[in-house]
Design an enzyme around this catalytic site. Structure first.
Site: not given
Ligand code: NOJ
Length: 768
Positions: A274, A305-307, A309
């Site tokens: 993030f 990706t992260d959530y 991001s």
């Protein structure tokens, strides 16, 4: 296959000379010189697969391709996971390639059916989930597992997790988290392996091996995701999601090696972080995702990706809008968008406008489809969703036993004055006090996947009752609260004092509520929250022995407790079988052997504090106590409360002086350091023998010492073993002043002992 397919030309040029590329090193112990890495074996060229995927990609529309790059979560209601109707329609339309937070054999089968029966090309879904320290059977939190310093145990925990999760239809876990974390204010210290690059690299690789097993085609494989790439652990001021700014040397010497070690162990995917790194959000960071990950490291898997991001690059101030963010992400090297729907909503227009090359989309799609192929999903999309296997795997007694064993191994004995521990099995009366003494929900900590918090976990009260039987009176009182707002309240104190008065001794189980660590759980102080210390102060007045069992996911500042409790056992959040494991340790059925994987500060003002800091030009040494213009605090010593690598046992160990077979080595040569360790106490026990090295002078300054080897050894009373550790110039390498990677000739000190404070030393030279 990247690099072997002539159509995929965007990321050519793998660095051949590590030196020239400034390759982040992996610990020498983690690699077997000359042998191919697990990644090279797992992802060896496969012409049949390449043809299959090329044919498939040739049939796909741009929308279908973008669908493969889209990952959505399922929702939850009281009966378990559910899928929003909109998402279900998206799956049927081929707009979603992967789902997370959906499990059980039946549910994943139902969703898979939609993908393979209703979509045009019948491409199976990939099911992901945060299987971090267990799936249903929960092991200790990751930082606790790291405290075992036992790679086999850690690998086994991941293997058991994979067996349970894969039987519920899951193919892919968002673990291991390998972020080096040195700021205990950051709640996510609980999710990794602590502060050290060497230990963290070995543990990251062990977890990948455990999750993935040896063969991706086996139905109990869980693809691993190394996260969060990169440098997320250095969030400013310990505040989650915050900015990171660091030198390239620090990045490559400290933060990247665990990622590289996990990659070499075969990790199938990488997750972006993030944070921004030096002004560029990780999710749009070409340097990280393409230059390092693909070109230098030759990563063959896919990047998720992260959530949301990608979307977050807008508030970061890096992208004008979501469409722009999507372009920055995919062009930097992101393959799959987690939950943000940016690819779904904008990528087609970006390709059509020429801002994203069609070949880049094909490359990303290939990365994702290859993993589905390797898992065998094109042969049988339902092969993981197996009710029979699910029934046999979930909470299998062997899994519960393994969880209990790892939990015992994770508990660090921080203090044991007067050998107050182990408790006598004949103990007649114990006051068991504290908000964590009988709290099921706290036992399994954060990121406990599908672990049950209500019924299954065994509390310390249950564990002790079962262990000590009917003859011991266990006088339980919660007594205090760990809620931040408990403040000055003395509610419950009277009950606790009454329980203590009628008991011979006090066992206080205190610490943090389970969700005070993990994501979005930063703190500005590290004290025991609520009124717990206030209650301990009252109990102290009774003059009875006090054992503190600490449960938390970070180092706390427990200076008062360290001074006033007779014994302290750090139990982290020990998992489903935690109460039994705590009881095993308290009564001495298991002799503690864990060591801190992270430094415990005296107070939050010392943070960040870690064992391998630099010396400074004005070190505050023992012979200069009280002098002013030195690198020190006016009101607190520089030393930590408990150093990295520290942990006691119910027995004691003696060390012979460390000896070296050579006083000087040349590049390419090795030396052997030997030490004899003796169990000088009266119980069998395990010791983690640690070896540190200090490079005295460098073209850039070097840490005061660095962990280079360790070995966990079991010794009977009176038994002695000689341990030998081999080191070569490879172990002394770092990124030098010109950013080339290698060792520098000069003088070194080597320390061997029971913690990072070891003073048992020898000296050697690395010749030109
Ligand atoms: C956000 C977290 O940062 C990450 O670690 C996790 O894997 C994802 N959410 C998915 O739950």
């Amino acid at each position: 296959m990247r690099g072997s397919n002539p159509n995929i030309g965007m990321r050519i040029g793998v660095c051949l000379a590590a030196l020239a590329c400034g390759l982040a090193p992996i610990p020498a112990a983690a690699q077997d010189a000359g042998k191919p890495t697990a990644a090279q074996t797992l992802y060896a060229p496969d012409a049949k697969m390449d043809r299959f995927i090329s044919d498939l990609i040739a049939k796909m529309t741009l929308d279908e391709k973008i669908g493969q790059l889209t990952l959505f979560t399922s929702d939850w209601d009281v009966t378990g996971p559910t899928m929003r109707e909109g998402y279900k329609r998206d799956i049927a339309a081929g707009k979603v390639g992967a789902i997370f937070n959906a499990y059980t054999a039946k549910y994943t089968r139902d969703l898979q059916k939609v993908a393979v029966e209703q979509t045009r090309l019948k491409i199976p879904l990939l099911f992901g989930y945060d299987v971090i320290h267990g799936h249903r059977t929960i092991f200790p939190i990751s930082l606790g597992e790291a405290a075992t310093w036992d790679l086999e145990a850690i690998e086994k925990a991941a293997r058991v997790s994979a067996v349970e999760a894969s039987a519920e239809g899951l193919h892919w876990t968002f673990a291991p988290m390998v972020d080096i974390a040195r700021d205990p204010r950051w709640g996510r210290v609980s999710e990794g392996a602590g502060e050290d690059v060497y230990l963290g690299s070995l543990i990251g690789a062990a977890r990948v091996r455990g999750f993935q097993g040896k063969d991706l085609k086996a139905t109990d494989t869980l693809l691993a995701t190394v996260k969060h790439f990169a440098a997320y652990g250095q969030a400013q001021a310990g505040r989650d999601y915050h900015t990171t700014d660091m030198s390239d040397r620090e990045l490559r010497d400290t933060y990247l090696p665990p990622f590289k070690a996990a990659l070499d162990a075969g990790a199938a995917s990488f997750m972006t972080s993030f944070n921004e790194l030096n002004g560029i959000p990780a999710t749009g960071n070409t340097y990280l995702l393409t230059d390092i990950l693909r070109k230098e490291w030759d990563f063959k898997g896919f990047v998720v990706t992260d959530y949301t991001s990608i979307n977050e690059m807008v508030p970061h101030g890096f992208a004008r809008d979501e469409a722009h963010a999507g372009e920055l992400a995919v062009n930097a090297g992101v393959d799959m968008d987690m939950q943000g729907a940016v690819f779904m909503n904008h990528l087609k227009a970006s390709v059509e406008a020429g801002r994203v090359a069609p070949a880049r989309i094909d490359e990303a799609v290939r990365d994702v489809l290859e993993m589905k192929y390797r898992l065998g999903l094109f042969e049988d999309p339902y092969r993981y969703s197996n009710e029979k296997r699910e029934k046999a795997a979930i909470y299998n007694p062997k899994h519960l036993e393994a969880a209990r064993d790892v939990a015992r191994k994770s508990m660090v004995l921080l203090k044991n004055d007067g050998n107050v521990l182990p408790l006598a099995k004949t103990a007649k009366s114990i006051a068991l006090i504290g908000p964590l003494a009988d709290s099921k929900e706290d036992m399994i900590g954060s990121w406990s996947a599908a672990g049950d918090r209500k019924e299954k976990p065994v509390t310390v009260l249950q564990g002790l009752r079962e262990k000590l039987g009917k003859n011991a009176a266990i006088n339980f009182a919660k007594g205090a609260s760990y809620e931040f707002n408990a403040g000055d309240s003395t509610d419950g104190f009277a009950d606790a004092i009454a329980a203590a008065q009628k008991s011979d001794m006090i066992v206080a189980v205190m610490g943090e509520k389970w969700d005070m660590t993990g994501e979005a759980a930063s703190r500005t102080d590290l004290d025991l929250p609520g009124n717990q210390t206030a209650l301990l102060k009252e109990l102290k007045k009774l003059g009875k022995p006090i054992v503190l069992v600490l449960m938390s996911g970070r180092p706390n500042s427990i200076a008062w407790e360290a001074e006033n409790a007779d014994a302290i056992l750090h139990a982290w959040y020990p998992g489903t079988m935690g109460g039994h494991a705590v009881a095993d340790v308290l009564v001495g059925d298991y002799n503690p052997s864990a060591k801190l994987p992270i430094t415990f500060p005296r107070n939050v003002g010392q943070v960040p504090i870690f064992y391998n800091m630099k010396n400074t030009g004005r070190p505050y040494t023992a012979d200069k106590q009280g002098q002013k213009y030195l690198s020190r605090y006016l009101n607190t010593p520089n030393s930590p409360l408990y150093p990295f690598g520290y942990g006691l046992s119910y027995t004691t160990f003696g060390y012979s002086p460390v000896t070296l077979d050579k006083a000087s080595i040349r590049p390419g040569e090795a030396l052997t350091a030997s030490v004899t360790v003796t169990n000088t106490g009266s119980r069998a026990g395990e010791e983690v023998v640690q070896l540190y090295v200090q490079d005295l002078v460098g073209s850039v300054t070097r840490p005061v010492r660095e962990l280079k080897r360790f070995e966990k050894v079991m010794l009977k009373p009176g038994e002695a073993k000689t341990l030998s550790f081999k080191l070569s110039d490879k172990d002394l390498a770092f990124h030098r002043a010109d950013m080339s990677y290698g060792a520098e000739a000069g003088d070194f000190k080597l320390y061997v002992g029971t913690s990072s404070d070891a003073t048992n030393q020898a000296a050697f030279t690395l010749a030109e």
